[in-house]
Design an enzyme around this catalytic site. Structure first.
Site, mmCIF file in Angstrom:
data_model
loop_
_atom_site.group_PDB
_atom_site.id
_atom_site.type_symbol
_atom_site.label_atom_id
_atom_site.label_comp_id
_atom_site.label_asym_id
_atom_site.label_seq_id
_atom_site.Cartn_x
_atom_site.Cartn_y
_atom_site.Cartn_z
ATOM 1 N N PHE A 155 -4.166 3.014 14.956
ATOM 2 C CA PHE A 155 -4.512 4.023 13.953
ATOM 3 C C PHE A 155 -5.639 3.448 13.106
ATOM 4 O O PHE A 155 -5.788 2.230 13.013
ATOM 5 C CB PHE A 155 -3.307 4.326 13.058
ATOM 6 N N LYS B 85 8.907 -16.968 -10.754
ATOM 7 C CA LYS B 85 8.093 -15.916 -11.362
ATOM 8 C C LYS B 85 6.943 -16.541 -12.153
ATOM 9 O O LYS B 85 7.161 -17.462 -12.950
ATOM 10 C CB LYS B 85 8.994 -15.097 -12.302
ATOM 11 N N LYS C 258 -10.444 -4.149 18.950
ATOM 12 C CA LYS C 258 -9.016 -4.462 19.086
ATOM 13 C C LYS C 258 -8.487 -4.086 20.465
ATOM 14 O O LYS C 258 -7.289 -4.106 20.695
ATOM 15 C CB LYS C 258 -8.243 -3.751 17.971
ATOM 16 N N ASP D 151 -4.568 -6.458 5.006
ATOM 17 C CA ASP D 151 -5.568 -7.326 5.633
ATOM 18 C C ASP D 151 -5.526 -8.735 5.038
ATOM 19 O O ASP D 151 -5.900 -9.701 5.689
ATOM 20 C CB ASP D 151 -6.967 -6.730 5.451
ATOM 21 N N ASN E 58 0.847 -1.199 0.000
ATOM 22 C CA ASN E 58 0.000 0.000 0.000
ATOM 23 C C ASN E 58 0.876 1.241 0.000
ATOM 24 O O ASN E 58 2.097 1.147 -0.071
ATOM 25 C CB ASN E 58 -0.957 -0.024 1.199
HETATM 26 O O1 PMT Z 1 3.047 6.136 6.509
HETATM 27 P P1 PMT Z 1 2.417 7.447 6.034
HETATM 28 O O2 PMT Z 1 2.588 7.645 4.552
HETATM 29 O O3 PMT Z 1 2.865 8.624 6.865
HETATM 30 O O4 PMT Z 1 0.830 7.325 6.251
HETATM 31 C C1 PMT Z 1 0.289 7.297 7.531
HETATM 32 C C2 PMT Z 1 -0.875 6.290 7.639
HETATM 33 C C3 PMT Z 1 -2.051 6.762 6.806
HETATM 34 C C4 PMT Z 1 -0.424 4.887 7.170
HETATM 35 C C5 PMT Z 1 -1.247 6.234 9.181
HETATM 36 O O5 PMT Z 1 -1.651 7.509 9.603
HETATM 37 C C6 PMT Z 1 -2.370 5.226 9.432
HETATM 38 O O6 PMT Z 1 -3.539 5.528 9.359
HETATM 39 N N1 PMT Z 1 -1.979 3.959 9.768
HETATM 40 C C7 PMT Z 1 -2.923 2.850 9.928
HETATM 41 C C8 PMT Z 1 -3.295 2.308 8.584
HETATM 42 C C9 PMT Z 1 -4.164 1.085 8.665
HETATM 43 O O7 PMT Z 1 -3.720 0.011 8.414
HETATM 44 O O8 PMT Z 1 -5.373 1.329 9.095
HETATM 45 P P2 PMT Z 1 -6.519 0.171 9.261
HETATM 46 O O9 PMT Z 1 -7.729 0.938 9.556
HETATM 47 O O10 PMT Z 1 -6.509 -0.759 8.094
HETATM 48 O O11 PMT Z 1 -6.041 -0.630 10.532
HETATM 49 C C10 PMT Z 1 -6.411 -0.271 11.852
HETATM 50 C C11 PMT Z 1 -5.311 -0.595 12.838
HETATM 51 O O12 PMT Z 1 -5.122 -2.014 12.868
HETATM 52 C C12 PMT Z 1 -3.971 0.004 12.490
HETATM 53 O O13 PMT Z 1 -3.335 0.412 13.708
HETATM 54 C C13 PMT Z 1 -3.209 -1.138 11.852
HETATM 55 O O14 PMT Z 1 -1.803 -1.040 12.112
HETATM 56 C C14 PMT Z 1 -3.803 -2.344 12.564
HETATM 57 N N2 PMT Z 1 -3.822 -3.574 11.776
HETATM 58 C C15 PMT Z 1 -4.557 -3.682 10.638
HETATM 59 C C16 PMT Z 1 -4.618 -4.877 9.961
HETATM 60 C C17 PMT Z 1 -3.890 -5.976 10.442
HETATM 61 N N3 PMT Z 1 -3.890 -7.135 9.810
HETATM 62 N N4 PMT Z 1 -3.151 -5.844 11.569
HETATM 63 C C18 PMT Z 1 -3.121 -4.675 12.238
HETATM 64 O O15 PMT Z 1 -2.436 -4.544 13.269
#
Ligand code: PMT
Length: 401
Positions: free
Chosen positions: A322, A288, A340, A278, A209
């Site tokens: 986040f 490949k 979570k 995810d 991403n």
């Molecule tokens: O890196 P930059 O370019 O500065 O951008 C910053 C950002 C947009 C990446 C950052 O501000 C941000 O939002 N990070 C979280 C991105 C994310 O994965 O969001 P989510 O809503 O999909 O996940 C929610 C939370 O679960 C996040 O803390 C993520 O780390 C966590 N997660 C998600 C999926 C997974 N399989 N495991 C996780 O731990």
């Protein structure tokens, strides 16, 4: 400002050694007890008497020049230091310290000190960019050494580029900032994840991403500046790695999960700024994939949710997640916070101009189980990081009361 502090100033052999005299003077004027160690090459550029006069202390050059029989000179200097500063630091000295070599007074004392180490490199632009030098600096940064970045401009060798020793005022300010109060996370351990995970399809293709790592990296840097012992676990990122933090590189969500869980015990704060995939391909092809069919279906399977795993295992850690959302931000953010088991959740609407991936600014809302705690308008990611960490520090403080 620096009174009562002993700063060991290591001076290496480069033309920028003359600037170290001004630095020595500034640190002494700020009240520090400055103890200078010069390499033999440094003494070819500037006379030791200059540093002796400016610091009002003897200058050490030779490891075996033991003037005081009651102590071992390099151990004594290493133990006295409240801060160990090398300016200018040559590529050679950086390599020696990275390798743990002690073959002169400066490198031997650096090996023996337990004080925080600051390094201000100065060298030719191509030397600075050399992968070996960059690699050595990364190793040191991962061990917690802080770097004062060289400036860009006309170099003594005739080149124009990056490699010029930072100005003495800048280096003195970095030192002063380190000693200034306002270190609300001193003694705390903070684990930050940043960047994007990479989920391999075959040896040359992957799913990922747009995360640049900027948000997580400035959180790590700000936490270190607030006195925390910081571990940064990073996936793919384009932002420059912050200094002064321990860095662990990972690729996939599965690797990030292992790296985080291995280090969870003993942390006070865990912040999950990483953008974790995810889903991952159900199968990673060893070779490949060849272009044969008109259509191709890629089967994906769910990745482990790292934040959820932390939430389930947390003991005393303050867990901050986040959420990158494109719509129904508050609803989804609160759902993630509860599911979570986060203490705080930082939601950014990544469709808003000035927020989200790749840029230096963000717009966030911070939630806890009771709802909105703070809405931060457009501001630099560094400022977001500082506000978030100040909130986390006050929550930790509140828990202790
Ligand atoms: O890196 P930059 O370019 O500065 O951008 C910053 C950002 C947009 C990446 C950052 O501000 C941000 O939002 N990070 C979280 C991105 C994310 O994965 O969001 P989510 O809503 O999909 O996940 C929610 C939370 O679960 C996040 O803390 C993520 O780390 C966590 N997660 C998600 C999926 C997974 N399989 N495991 C996780 O731990």
């Amino acid at each position: 400002m620096l009174s009562g502090k002993t700063i060991v100033l290591g001076v290496c052999g480069g033309i920028a050694a003359y600037k170290a005299a001004a630095l020595c003077s500034k640190l002494t004027q700020a009240g520090a007890d400055v103890r200078v160690i010069m390499t033999e090459s440094a003494a070819k550029f500037v006379a030791p008497l200059t540093f002796q006069t400016l610091s009002r202390n003897p200058v050490a050059i030779d490891t075996f020049d033991e003037k005081d029989p009651s102590v071992v000179a390099h151990i004594d200097l290493a133990d006295r230091a409240d801060l160990f500063l090398i300016a200018p630091a040559t590529a050679n000295m950086i390599a020696k310290i990275a390798l743990g070599l002690g073959d002169d007074m400066l490198s031997t004392t650096a090996l023996a000190t337990t004080a925080p180490i600051f390094i201000a490199p100065a060298m030719n632009v191509h030397m600075y960019a050399n992968p070996a030098v960059q690699h050595n600096m990364r190793i040191l940064a991962e061990r917690g050494v802080r770097f004062v970045e060289p400036g860009t401009g006309q170099l003594a060798c005739g080149y124009v580029g990056k490699g010029r020793l930072a100005e003495p005022e800048q280096i003195a300010e970095a030192v002063a900032a380190f000693f200034r109060g306002g270190r609300p996370l001193a003694g705390k351990r903070v684990l930050v994840t940043a960047g994007a995970t990479v989920e391999r399809i075959d040896p040359v293709r992957y799913l990922t991403n747009d995360s640049s790592g900027k948000m997580g990296y400035v959180i790590a840097a700000a936490a270190a500046a607030m006195g925390a012992d910081v571990t940064l676990i990073t996936g793919k990122a384009t932002a420059p790695l912050p200094g002064g933090v321990r860095t662990v590189r990972v690729e996939s969500a599965a690797q990030m999960l292992d790296a985080v869980l291995d280090r969870l015990d003993g942390q006070d704060i865990v912040i999950k700024a990483a953008a974790v995939a995810d889903y991952r391909p159900a199968q990673t092809f060893e070779q490949k994939i060849k272009k044969t069919e008109e259509e191709m279906t890629l089967k994906l399977v769910k990745n482990p949710d790292i934040l959820q795993a932390i939430g389930e295992r947390k003991t005393r850690q303050l867990v901050i997640g986040f959420a990158a959302e494109t719509h129904r931000v508050e609803e989804f953010a609160l759902d993630k916070l509860r599911r979570k088991r986060c203490d705080l959740l930082v939601a950014n609407d990544v469709t808003e101009p000035g927020a989200g991936f790749g840029i230096d600014t963000n717009i966030v809302r911070i939630f806890d189980a009771n709802g909105l705690v703070e809405a931060l308008p457009l501001m630099s990611k560094r400022e977001v990081a500082e506000r978030l960490l100040a909130l986390a520090a006050s929550r930790l403080e509140r828990e202790r009361e």
